[in-house]
Design an enzyme around this catalytic site. Structure first.
Site, mmCIF file in Angstrom:
data_model
loop_
_atom_site.group_PDB
_atom_site.id
_atom_site.type_symbol
_atom_site.label_atom_id
_atom_site.label_comp_id
_atom_site.label_asym_id
_atom_site.label_seq_id
_atom_site.Cartn_x
_atom_site.Cartn_y
_atom_site.Cartn_z
ATOM 1 N N ALA A 1 0.866 -1.131 -0.056
ATOM 2 C CA ALA A 1 0.035 -0.171 0.102
ATOM 3 C C ALA A 1 0.785 1.323 -0.039
ATOM 4 C CB ALA A 1 -0.756 0.191 1.099
ATOM 5 N N SER B 1 1.191 5.335 -0.267
ATOM 6 C CA SER B 1 0.703 6.365 -0.306
ATOM 7 C C SER B 1 1.287 7.691 -0.747
ATOM 8 C CB SER B 1 0.416 7.098 1.115
ATOM 9 O OG SER B 1 1.621 7.110 2.066
ATOM 10 N N GLY B 2 2.591 7.481 -1.158
ATOM 11 C CA GLY B 2 3.422 8.425 -1.528
ATOM 12 C C GLY B 2 4.245 9.154 -0.403
ATOM 13 N N ASP C 1 6.535 6.646 5.135
ATOM 14 C CA ASP C 1 6.530 5.139 5.692
ATOM 15 C C ASP C 1 6.497 4.369 4.642
ATOM 16 O OD1 ASP C 1 6.466 6.182 8.206
ATOM 17 O OD2 ASP C 1 4.528 6.463 8.506
ATOM 18 N N SER C 2 5.385 4.516 3.817
ATOM 19 C CA SER C 2 5.314 3.475 2.508
ATOM 20 C C SER C 2 6.432 3.426 1.696
ATOM 21 C CB SER C 2 4.001 3.729 1.859
ATOM 22 O OG SER C 2 3.950 5.050 1.274
ATOM 23 N N CYS D 1 -11.420 1.056 8.053
ATOM 24 C CA CYS D 1 -10.747 1.224 6.819
ATOM 25 C C CYS D 1 -9.621 -0.276 6.691
ATOM 26 C CB CYS D 1 -9.871 2.316 6.536
ATOM 27 S SG CYS D 1 -8.965 2.653 5.121
ATOM 28 N N CYS E 1 -8.437 11.105 6.930
ATOM 29 C CA CYS E 1 -8.179 11.580 5.550
ATOM 30 C C CYS E 1 -9.230 12.246 4.955
ATOM 31 C CB CYS E 1 -7.881 10.312 4.816
ATOM 32 S SG CYS E 1 -8.759 9.004 4.576
#
Length: 349
Positions: A7, A9-10, A13-14, A98, A194
């Site tokens: 996953a 997100s840009g 962390d990702s 989510c 979000c």
């Protein structure tokens, strides 16, 4: 080489998770889901700014990137749920919903479609296997620990999850991204829900539900009217400021009756609870038949308190705290820990 759908997100962390998984020898595929249409709209390719940033990170790392349109499911399973709970006088945690339905639900289905046996995220936690069960271990850095958000995942979901950031501190994560020359290393973190980036819950609910929230009465413990409030959407348990009236002493929101539109106020003592009833309970350990001891957290920022958890025949649970807990809030999650392991949780009724 194992294929893993990450996953993306840009964000930092990702991005760091992608780098670590590539270094560990996984075939990493980046996936970004569009959960809702942002204020600026989508671009010609149906992407959000986050999706475009994630695509740039994936190009820099030489990995595939896919964008998934989850807007319809996210609206149904997260936004509609959030609005209905708030309208009923409860305070839901949309991230828990989510994670269950989207990040480790719909996202897993996309992983299957792409031939990925595993999924990964930038959550600060760790999945371990113990006595044939998948449990969640707290992050080494307790300040960043996100195990609380994962209590509702089932064994099938947990068995396919990789969480590579569990033993790192935030600055180490930034250094990993910066070491590859990626701008995500310096991206600021968002602290808001979000789909409500400005934090104005009442404005979101008005737009989402298509109506205003009617005003109602503030009452005391005996039901005596103390004054009028602006509508239950504007208040949450434990709130002191912004009540709009003064009493000559500190008064707090102690309970919200969504059906009647009443808000009960009380002094500090009215916020203390020794006993909490839970629904929708999920155990990561073998579902217990007898009461057991745990440290229970009643919100994400709560350090936790020693308690006895009593399983109930209806699938719920009763939590008896050793010492009173402040501002227990219906709709939030109560999550069970034994040592460093998160072993289950439920929704506060």
């Amino acid at each position: 080489m194992q294929r893993v759908l990450l996953a993306m997100s840009g964000g930092v962390d990702s991005t760091a998770a992608a780098i670590l998984l590539c270094r560990a020898g996984y075939q990493v595929i980046g996936g970004t889901f569009v959960a809702f249409t942002p204020a600026g709209g989508l671009d010609a390719d149906g992407c959000t700014p986050d999706a475009r940033e994630a695509a740039q990170v994936c190009r820099a790392l030489g990995i595939e990137h896919h964008v998934f349109d989850f807007r319809e499911q996210f609206r149904r399973d997260v936004m509609d749920y959030f609005a209905a709970e708030y309208d009923a006088g409860r305070t839901p945690n949309p991230c828990v919903a989510c994670n269950k339905r989207i990040k480790f639900g719909a996202f897993l289905a996309e992983a299957d479609r792409l031939g990925c046996g595993l999924v990964a995220t930038g959550h600060y936690a760790r999945v371990i296997r113990q006595e044939g069960r998948f449990l969640v271990q707290r992050a080494r850095d307790h300040k960043k620990d996100q195990s609380y958000m994962l209590w509702s995942l089932d064994q099938q979901q947990l068995g396919r999850v990789l969480l590579p950031l569990w033993e790192l501190e935030k600055e180490e994560v930034r250094q990993i991204a910066a070491g590859c020359g990626l701008a995500a290393a310096h991206r600021a973190e968002s602290q808001d829900i979000c789909f409500i980036p400005d934090g104005d819950y009442a404005a979101f609910l008005q737009q989402h539900l298509g109506r205003d929230c009617p005003p109602g009465d503030f009452v005391d413990a005996e039901g005596r009217v103390l004054g009028r409030h602006r509508g239950i959407w504007h208040y949450t348990i434990g709130q002191r400021k912004g009540l709009g009236i003064t009493f000559g002493k500190p008064m707090f929101v102690a309970a919200i009756d969504g059906a009647a539109g009443r808000i009960r106020l009380g002094e500090q003592e009215a916020l203390l609870s020794r006993e909490v009833r839970l629904g929708q309970v999920n155990y990561l350990i073998q579902p217990p038949r007898a009461p057991f001891e745990a440290v229970v957290r009643v919100r994400y920022s709560h350090a936790g308190q020693a308690a006895e958890v009593i399983p109930l025949a209806d699938g719920g649970a009763q939590v008896l705290f050793r010492e009173p807990v402040r501002a227990v809030t219906p709709g939030q999650s109560a999550v069970f820990y034994q040592g460093e392991l998160m072993v289950g949780g439920g929704i506060i009724l």
